[in-house]
Scaffold this motif. Structure first.
Motif, PDB file in Angstrom:
ATOM      1  N   ARG A   1       7.887  58.150  -5.518  1.00  0.00           N
ATOM      2  CA  ARG A   1       6.542  57.868  -5.007  1.00  0.00           C
ATOM      3  C   ARG A   1       6.628  57.245  -3.619  1.00  0.00           C
ATOM      4  NH1 ARG A   1       2.558  56.639  -9.962  1.00  0.00           N
ATOM      5  NH2 ARG A   1       3.533  58.008 -11.480  1.00  0.00           N
ATOM      6  N   THR A   2       7.794  57.364  -3.017  1.00  0.00           N
ATOM      7  CA  THR A   2       8.052  56.771  -1.710  1.00  0.00           C
ATOM      8  C   THR A   2       8.049  57.864  -0.647  1.00  0.00           C
ATOM      9  OG1 THR A   2       9.406  55.073  -2.755  1.00  0.00           O
ATOM     10  CG2 THR A   2       9.674  55.393  -0.387  1.00  0.00           C
ATOM     11  N   SER A   3       7.293  57.658   0.403  1.00  0.00           N
ATOM     12  CA  SER A   3       7.138  58.710   1.405  1.00  0.00           C
ATOM     13  C   SER A   3       8.447  59.069   2.095  1.00  0.00           C
ATOM     14  CB  SER A   3       6.100  58.291   2.450  1.00  0.00           C
ATOM     15  OG  SER A   3       6.495  57.106   3.113  1.00  0.00           O
ATOM     16  N   SER A   4       9.375  58.127   2.197  1.00  0.00           N
ATOM     17  CA  SER A   4      10.646  58.414   2.867  1.00  0.00           C
ATOM     18  C   SER A   4      11.520  59.374   2.067  1.00  0.00           C
ATOM     19  CB  SER A   4      11.414  57.123   3.142  1.00  0.00           C
ATOM     20  OG  SER A   4      11.674  56.440   1.937  1.00  0.00           O
ATOM     21  N   ASP A   5      11.174  59.594   0.816  1.00  0.00           N
ATOM     22  CA  ASP A   5      11.908  60.551  -0.017  1.00  0.00           C
ATOM     23  C   ASP A   5      11.333  61.957   0.085  1.00  0.00           C
ATOM     24  OD1 ASP A   5      12.367  58.041  -2.584  1.00  0.00           O
ATOM     25  OD2 ASP A   5      13.713  58.653  -0.958  1.00  0.00           O
ATOM     26  N   TYR A   6      10.434  62.148   1.036  1.00  0.00           N
ATOM     27  CA  TYR A   6       9.819  63.453   1.262  1.00  0.00           C
ATOM     28  C   TYR A   6      10.020  63.879   2.705  1.00  0.00           C
ATOM     29  CZ  TYR A   6       7.596  63.056  -3.293  1.00  0.00           C
ATOM     30  OH  TYR A   6       7.374  62.948  -4.647  1.00  0.00           O
ATOM     31  N   GLU A   7       9.918  65.175   2.948  1.00  0.00           N
ATOM     32  CA  GLU A   7      10.112  65.721   4.287  1.00  0.00           C
ATOM     33  C   GLU A   7       9.225  66.940   4.474  1.00  0.00           C
ATOM     34  OE1 GLU A   7      14.251  66.717   4.500  1.00  0.00           O
ATOM     35  OE2 GLU A   7      14.136  68.106   2.803  1.00  0.00           O
ATOM     36  N   ASN A   8       9.344  67.551   5.630  1.00  0.00           N
ATOM     37  CA  ASN A   8       8.550  68.748   5.956  1.00  0.00           C
ATOM     38  C   ASN A   8       7.049  68.472   5.862  1.00  0.00           C
ATOM     39  OD1 ASN A   8      10.867  70.486   6.305  1.00  0.00           O
ATOM     40  ND2 ASN A   8      11.022  70.563   4.071  1.00  0.00           N
ATOM     41  N   TRP A   9       6.651  67.340   6.400  1.00  0.00           N
ATOM     42  CA  TRP A   9       5.248  66.937   6.309  1.00  0.00           C
ATOM     43  C   TRP A   9       4.350  67.915   7.067  1.00  0.00           C
ATOM     44  CZ3 TRP A   9       3.757  62.800   3.366  1.00  0.00           C
ATOM     45  CH2 TRP A   9       4.787  61.957   2.920  1.00  0.00           C
ATOM     46  N   GLY A  10       3.235  68.249   6.437  1.00  0.00           N
ATOM     47  CA  GLY A  10       2.206  69.014   7.113  1.00  0.00           C
ATOM     48  C   GLY A  10       1.421  68.109   8.057  1.00  0.00           C
ATOM     49  N   GLN A  11       0.480  68.658   8.792  1.00  0.00           N
ATOM     50  CA  GLN A  11      -0.218  67.887   9.825  1.00  0.00           C
ATOM     51  C   GLN A  11      -1.305  66.988   9.242  1.00  0.00           C
ATOM     52  OE1 GLN A  11      -1.233  70.732   8.922  1.00  0.00           O
ATOM     53  NE2 GLN A  11      -3.440  70.825   9.135  1.00  0.00           N
ATOM     54  N   GLY A  12      -1.665  67.173   7.988  1.00  0.00           N
ATOM     55  CA  GLY A  12      -2.672  66.338   7.358  1.00  0.00           C
ATOM     56  C   GLY A  12      -4.070  66.888   7.522  1.00  0.00           C
ATOM     57  N   THR A  13      -4.923  66.529   6.581  1.00  0.00           N
ATOM     58  CA  THR A  13      -6.331  66.930   6.641  1.00  0.00           C
ATOM     59  C   THR A  13      -7.187  65.724   6.283  1.00  0.00           C
ATOM     60  OG1 THR A  13      -7.955  68.575   5.872  1.00  0.00           O
ATOM     61  CG2 THR A  13      -6.340  67.811   4.243  1.00  0.00           C
ATOM     62  N   LEU A  14      -8.223  65.490   7.055  1.00  0.00           N
ATOM     63  CA  LEU A  14      -9.034  64.281   6.912  1.00  0.00           C
ATOM     64  C   LEU A  14     -10.105  64.465   5.845  1.00  0.00           C
ATOM     65  CD1 LEU A  14      -9.919  61.452   7.862  1.00  0.00           C
ATOM     66  CD2 LEU A  14     -11.323  62.602   9.603  1.00  0.00           C
ATOM     67  N   VAL A  15     -10.142  63.508   4.940  1.00  0.00           N
ATOM     68  CA  VAL A  15     -11.185  63.444   3.918  1.00  0.00           C
ATOM     69  C   VAL A  15     -11.998  62.183   4.164  1.00  0.00           C
ATOM     70  CG1 VAL A  15     -11.660  63.166   1.459  1.00  0.00           C
ATOM     71  CG2 VAL A  15      -9.848  64.730   2.220  1.00  0.00           C
ATOM     72  N   THR A  16     -13.289  62.345   4.314  1.00  0.00           N
ATOM     73  CA  THR A  16     -14.182  61.212   4.528  1.00  0.00           C
ATOM     74  C   THR A  16     -15.231  61.213   3.429  1.00  0.00           C
ATOM     75  OG1 THR A  16     -13.882  61.370   6.927  1.00  0.00           O
ATOM     76  CG2 THR A  16     -15.737  60.063   6.130  1.00  0.00           C
ATOM     77  N   VAL A  17     -15.294  60.107   2.693  1.00  0.00           N
ATOM     78  CA  VAL A  17     -16.239  59.982   1.600  1.00  0.00           C
ATOM     79  C   VAL A  17     -17.280  58.929   1.983  1.00  0.00           C
ATOM     80  CG1 VAL A  17     -16.555  59.566  -0.862  1.00  0.00           C
ATOM     81  CG2 VAL A  17     -14.404  60.547  -0.023  1.00  0.00           C
ATOM     82  N   SER A  18     -18.513  59.345   2.081  1.00  0.00           N
ATOM     83  CA  SER A  18     -19.584  58.431   2.469  1.00  0.00           C
ATOM     84  C   SER A  18     -20.224  57.813   1.231  1.00  0.00           C
ATOM     85  CB  SER A  18     -20.637  59.169   3.285  1.00  0.00           C
ATOM     86  OG  SER A  18     -21.238  60.186   2.513  1.00  0.00           O
TER      87      SER A  18
END
Length: 124
Positions: free
Chosen positions: A106-123
């Protein structure tokens, strides 16, 4: 492998969104995958993970019962179905491949090949 996350947007509290993470470059089914999110000014946090087979799935306690991870190896895509969204779910959501198979990290450093991300905004 290159990953591209998509499907983010603006939604009202209680609404739903489905994020997609499309892979290219190598056989997608060789990898365990993770979803993470980063709220503004905060560290990236674990959301959930899925084994390459799709048979083993883990969720963070904060999203358990509301979010569902699935995969379609034929389409080289992993999905994150998000229901009952809350304002605190607002973040940039990322997908990544696990460095080691069956590590269930569950640690981000144990993952690679990250995508660019997508923004989720909940109002609210």
């Amino acid at each position: 492998v290159q990953l591209q996350a998509s499907g983010g947007g603006l939604v009202q509290a209680g609404g739903s969104l489905r994020l997609s993470c499309a892979a290219s470059g190598r056989t997608f089914s060789n990898y365990d995958m993770g979803w993470f999110r980063a709220a503004s000014g905060k560290e990236r946090e674990f959301v959930g993970s899925i084994s390459w087979s799709g048979g083993i799935i883990f969720y963070a306690d904060s999203v358990k019962g509301r979010f569902t991870i699935s995969s379609d190896n034929a389409k080289n895509t992993v999905y994150l179905q998000m229901n009952s969204l809350k304002p605190e779910d607002t973040a940039v959501y990322y997908c990544a491949t696990a460095r080691k198979p069956m590590s269930w990290s569950r640690t981000s450093s144990d993952y690679e090949n990250w995508g660019q991300g997508t923004l989720v905004t909940v109002s609210s």
